[in-house]
Design a protein around this motif. Structure first.
Motif, PDB file in Angstrom:
ATOM      1  N   VAL A 121      60.840 -73.686 -10.767  1.00 38.48           N
ATOM      2  CA  VAL A 121      59.445 -73.247 -10.789  1.00 38.48           C
ATOM      3  C   VAL A 121      59.235 -72.141  -9.764  1.00 38.48           C
ATOM      4  N   LEU A 150      57.533 -77.422  -4.157  1.00 36.74           N
ATOM      5  CA  LEU A 150      57.073 -77.542  -5.541  1.00 36.74           C
ATOM      6  C   LEU A 150      55.553 -77.565  -5.606  1.00 36.74           C
ATOM      7  N   LEU A 151      54.926 -78.398  -4.776  1.00 36.27           N
ATOM      8  CA  LEU A 151      53.470 -78.531  -4.820  1.00 36.27           C
ATOM      9  C   LEU A 151      52.781 -77.220  -4.448  1.00 36.27           C
ATOM     10  N   LEU A 209      53.164 -74.741  -7.311  1.00 35.48           N
ATOM     11  CA  LEU A 209      52.306 -75.063  -8.444  1.00 35.48           C
ATOM     12  C   LEU A 209      50.855 -74.749  -8.130  1.00 35.48           C
ATOM     13  N   ALA A 210      50.457 -74.980  -6.871  1.00 34.37           N
ATOM     14  CA  ALA A 210      49.061 -74.770  -6.514  1.00 34.37           C
ATOM     15  C   ALA A 210      48.753 -73.288  -6.321  1.00 34.37           C
ATOM     16  N   GLU A 260      67.320 -87.621  -6.316  1.00 37.24           N
ATOM     17  CA  GLU A 260      66.955 -86.681  -5.262  1.00 37.24           C
ATOM     18  C   GLU A 260      66.954 -85.251  -5.773  1.00 37.24           C
ATOM     19  N   PRO A 289      51.930 -70.597  -9.855  1.00 39.57           N
ATOM     20  CA  PRO A 289      52.736 -71.374 -10.807  1.00 39.57           C
ATOM     21  C   PRO A 289      53.735 -70.538 -11.600  1.00 39.57           C
ATOM     22  N   PRO A 318      64.757 -84.448   1.856  1.00 36.57           N
ATOM     23  CA  PRO A 318      64.256 -84.559   0.475  1.00 36.57           C
ATOM     24  C   PRO A 318      62.784 -84.213   0.325  1.00 36.57           C
ATOM     25  N   ALA A 319      61.994 -84.318   1.414  1.00 36.41           N
ATOM     26  CA  ALA A 319      60.565 -84.035   1.299  1.00 36.41           C
ATOM     27  C   ALA A 319      60.290 -82.543   1.167  1.00 36.41           C
ATOM     28  N   PHE A 340      59.654 -81.207  -2.431  1.00 34.12           N
ATOM     29  CA  PHE A 340      58.366 -81.594  -2.986  1.00 34.12           C
ATOM     30  C   PHE A 340      57.259 -80.695  -2.438  1.00 34.12           C
ATOM     31  N   ILE A 397      66.181 -84.217  -8.791  1.00 37.92           N
ATOM     32  CA  ILE A 397      65.178 -83.847  -9.793  1.00 37.92           C
ATOM     33  C   ILE A 397      64.124 -82.944  -9.167  1.00 37.92           C
ATOM     34  N   GLY A 398      63.558 -83.415  -8.030  1.00 35.90           N
ATOM     35  CA  GLY A 398      62.529 -82.621  -7.367  1.00 35.90           C
ATOM     36  C   GLY A 398      63.081 -81.271  -6.950  1.00 35.90           C
ATOM     37  N   PHE A 422      63.724 -78.850 -10.067  1.00 37.70           N
ATOM     38  CA  PHE A 422      62.523 -78.300 -10.672  1.00 37.70           C
ATOM     39  C   PHE A 422      61.761 -77.433  -9.678  1.00 37.70           C
ATOM     40  N   TRP A 441      64.590 -86.207   6.501  1.00 34.28           N
ATOM     41  CA  TRP A 441      63.375 -85.518   6.061  1.00 34.28           C
ATOM     42  C   TRP A 441      63.652 -84.487   4.976  1.00 34.28           C
ATOM     43  N   LEU A 496      60.183 -69.389 -14.288  1.00 38.59           N
ATOM     44  CA  LEU A 496      60.953 -69.936 -15.408  1.00 38.59           C
ATOM     45  C   LEU A 496      61.608 -68.805 -16.198  1.00 38.59           C
TER      46      LEU A 496
END
Lengths: 291, 312
Positions: A236, A277-278, A281-282, A226, A285, A270-271, A274, A228-229, A232, A268, A240
């Motif tokens: 991010v 993160l997404l 990144l989009a 759990e 970044p 853990p979502a 993500f 890891i996401g 990072f 909910w 960095l």
């Protein structure tokens, strides 16, 4: 005072405390990934190793979990230096960091998790300490010590590492590795040795982070995934290599997760990381305080 | 050998395997062989992206479980739907998710894609756990018919036959890619993406094609899972074992050709089954992880690479 406002305030406070703890979890990756460019996805697994060391010292020897983590620091540092040495010989020297290196750390993550399952089983484990349970009552706000003590420990660790990196000779050498390894080589310094020290340090933070993790919540071997996401996403989002950005991102994520858990249900949470993160990144970044 | 003769040869091998199984008529053999063939498909699917382009996908469980859970959804809506159609649907769902994730993250450095796929596995698991229609955290039951359609005999024989067919398709695709312009484009991305981009290789499009193919095959491999286990819950559908095996097997066998995942899956899958029966089921999951680390450190070209080097 309005009940939902009260709920909101308490959710924000516990989110802030949780975010402080996330900073301790993420700082190891901020060093290894952010500064040394080593994508150590096994870090959450090593944090759980730290949790179980604290658990063992606490239940068998009756030791305080944080004290146990401090005692375990040299061992974690040595283990980290060893892991880096293998990584350097097998991947960095061969210029095969992406496929081989990533798979190597993924394998380590899995071995750590299964090893912990084989030794301790899949039941949830927890520790005993005087500060687990009571909470400070400040007016409308409850300040559970179970979250507040880890928050303090985490902040001490982050500030200490920041001071070490910016003030000491070795710390500045690590910053130099992060900036330009080739230039360092031309100055006749050995980046590999410095990276080994830095990776050892990043590994050692897992001992502390693991101990405060098991103070905050009961632990079983697979919860590392759990994180890891989360870890990072924080690194991010923060940009960095930037500690202050990392702390801001950790606290932000903590608050958003806490609000999500309060108003939509804990399953909910853990979502959230993500999504963060997404979107990062989009959209951006390089993170909020990226170089 | 062209693709068509190669596919025919594979069909012959698969038919021979199935005939031997029918002649032996031991259910256990089918159950064990199904797992090995499933890992050949998963390993080959992973290798299309990981081995050929060098982009590491850690979210195997996400794609695999998407396939499995799309079958659960279809089973609840239309119980009589034939399994091959469910497999196609599972492949499409997983492929589309791969396309979305890839579109958002494949323009960045490869590590970001890898991290995003790791997080993807957690988020898909969260969504499934919170979705009551497919059983949520309690899991879902799927009634397996007693008798196989078309071929008769035990239903597991039908599942095995479908997985064999998928395996033939996956291996033929993988081998065809190796000897096509697509494969040379993939190799160019793996060796030096900047140089490939500069020489006019449409890198983003190629990476997306690889991700969709890879994710699609994983989804198709997962689609029969509910019928294989008959009870599917998130923690077993998203077990890390699938991810570790699907990465370990190509890396142990060798990532440069279609043969690597086959060698890796047969050796590691067989070894795991042997250990599961003789020692314990806890140790058998450790094997893949340990072998993975040993091989990437000591023999990065895998078993196929070791043999090739000796022959030279």
């Amino acid at each position: 005072m309005d009940a939902s406002l009260d709920l909101l305030l308490n959710a924000v406070i516990s989110g802030l405390l949780l975010g402080g703890f996330y900073a301790a979890v993420s700082i190891g990756v901020a060093i290894s990934f952010g500064m040394l460019d080593i994508v150590n996805i096994a870090h959450p697994g090593f944090i759980l190793l730290g949790s179980y060391v604290a658990y063992f010292a606490n239940t068998v020897l009756g030791m305080d979990p944080i004290l146990a983590a401090v005692i375990a620091l040299p061992a974690f540092y040595a283990l980290g230096a060893l892991v880096y040495q293998i990584y350097y010989i097998a991947f960095e020297r061969r210029q095969d960091q992406s496929l081989g290196g990533l798979s190597f750390f993924f394998g380590l993550l899995f071995i750590t998790e299964v090893g912990l399952v084989l030794i301790f089983g899949v039941d949830y484990r927890l520790v005993q300490a005087r500060y687990i349970g009571p909470s400070l009552n400040l007016g409308w706000v409850e300040l559970p010590l179970r979250l507040f003590v880890p928050f303090l420990v985490s902040m001490v660790m982050v500030v200490g590492l920041q001071l070490f990196l910016s003030r000491s000779f070795l710390g500045r050498a690590i910053e130099a590795v992060a900036q330009d390894q080739l230039a360092l080589r031309l100055m006749a310094a050995n980046p590999t040795r410095i990276k080994r020290v830095a990776f050892g340090l990043s590994f050692a933070t897992a001992a502390i982070a693991g101990a405060i993790l098991i103070i905050i919540q009961p632990v079983e071997p697979s919860i590392g995934r759990e994180y890891i996401g989360r870890v990072f996403a924080i690194c991010v989002l923060g940009g960095l290599g930037s500690f202050s950005g990392m702390v801001i991102a950790a606290v932000t994520l903590g608050v958003v997760e806490s609000l999500t858990a309060t108003f939509f249900g804990p399953s909910w949470a853990p979502a959230v990381s993500f999504g963060v993160l997404l979107v990062t990144l989009a959209v951006r970044p390089s993170g909020i305080l990226g170089r | 050998m062209g693709s068509v003769p190669f596919a025919l040869a594979l069909v012959c091998v698969a038919a021979a395997l199935f005939a031997v199984g029918r002649w032996l008529n031991i259910s256990y053999a089918f159950f064990a062989a199904y797992v090995v063939v499933q890992y050949i498909v998963l390993g080959t699917a992973w290798n299309i992206l990981g081995g050929y382009t060098g982009y590491v996908n850690f979210g195997i469980t996400a794609f695999f479980a998407l396939g499995a859970y799309s079958s659960v959804v279809l089973y609840k809506l239309v119980p009589s739907l034939p399994l091959p159609i469910m497999m196609v649907v599972g492949g499409i769902v997983a492929g589309l998710v791969g396309l979305g994730t890839g579109y958002l993250t494949l323009r960045l450095r490869g590590v970001f894609f890898s991290i995003a796929t790791l997080a993807l596995a957690v988020v898909v698991q969260t969504l499934i756990t919170n979705w009551d229609f497919v059983g949520g955290a309690r899991g879902a039951y799927v009634l397996r018919p007693r008798v196989a359609p078309l071929i008769g005999g035990d239903y597991i024989q039908y599942l095995f036959l479908l997985m064999l067919g998928l395996c033939v398709i996956a291996l033929t695709t993988a081998r065809a890619i190796e000897h096509s312009a697509l494969g040379y484009g993939f190799a160019a991305i793996r060796d030096d993406e900047g140089a490939a981009e500069a020489s006019g290789v449409p890198t983003l499009r190629l990476k997306l094609i690889a991700t969709v193919l890879s994710g699609g095959f994983m989804g198709m491999a997962g689609a029969p899972l509910p019928y294989y286990v008959t009870y599917l819950d998130p923690s077993s559908g998203f077990s890390l074992n699938y991810a570790v095996n699907a990465i370990a097997m190509p890396l142990i066998g060798g990532t440069s050709s279609w043969l690597g995942p086959v060698v890796g899956a047969v050796l590691v899958g067989g070894l795991q089954e042997y250990i599961r029966v003789t020692i314990s089921s806890a140790v058998n999951v450790l094997v893949a992880g340990v072998l993975l680390v040993v091989f990437v450190v000591l023999a990065p070209e895998g078993i196929v690479g070791l043999f090739r080097r000796r022959r030279r």
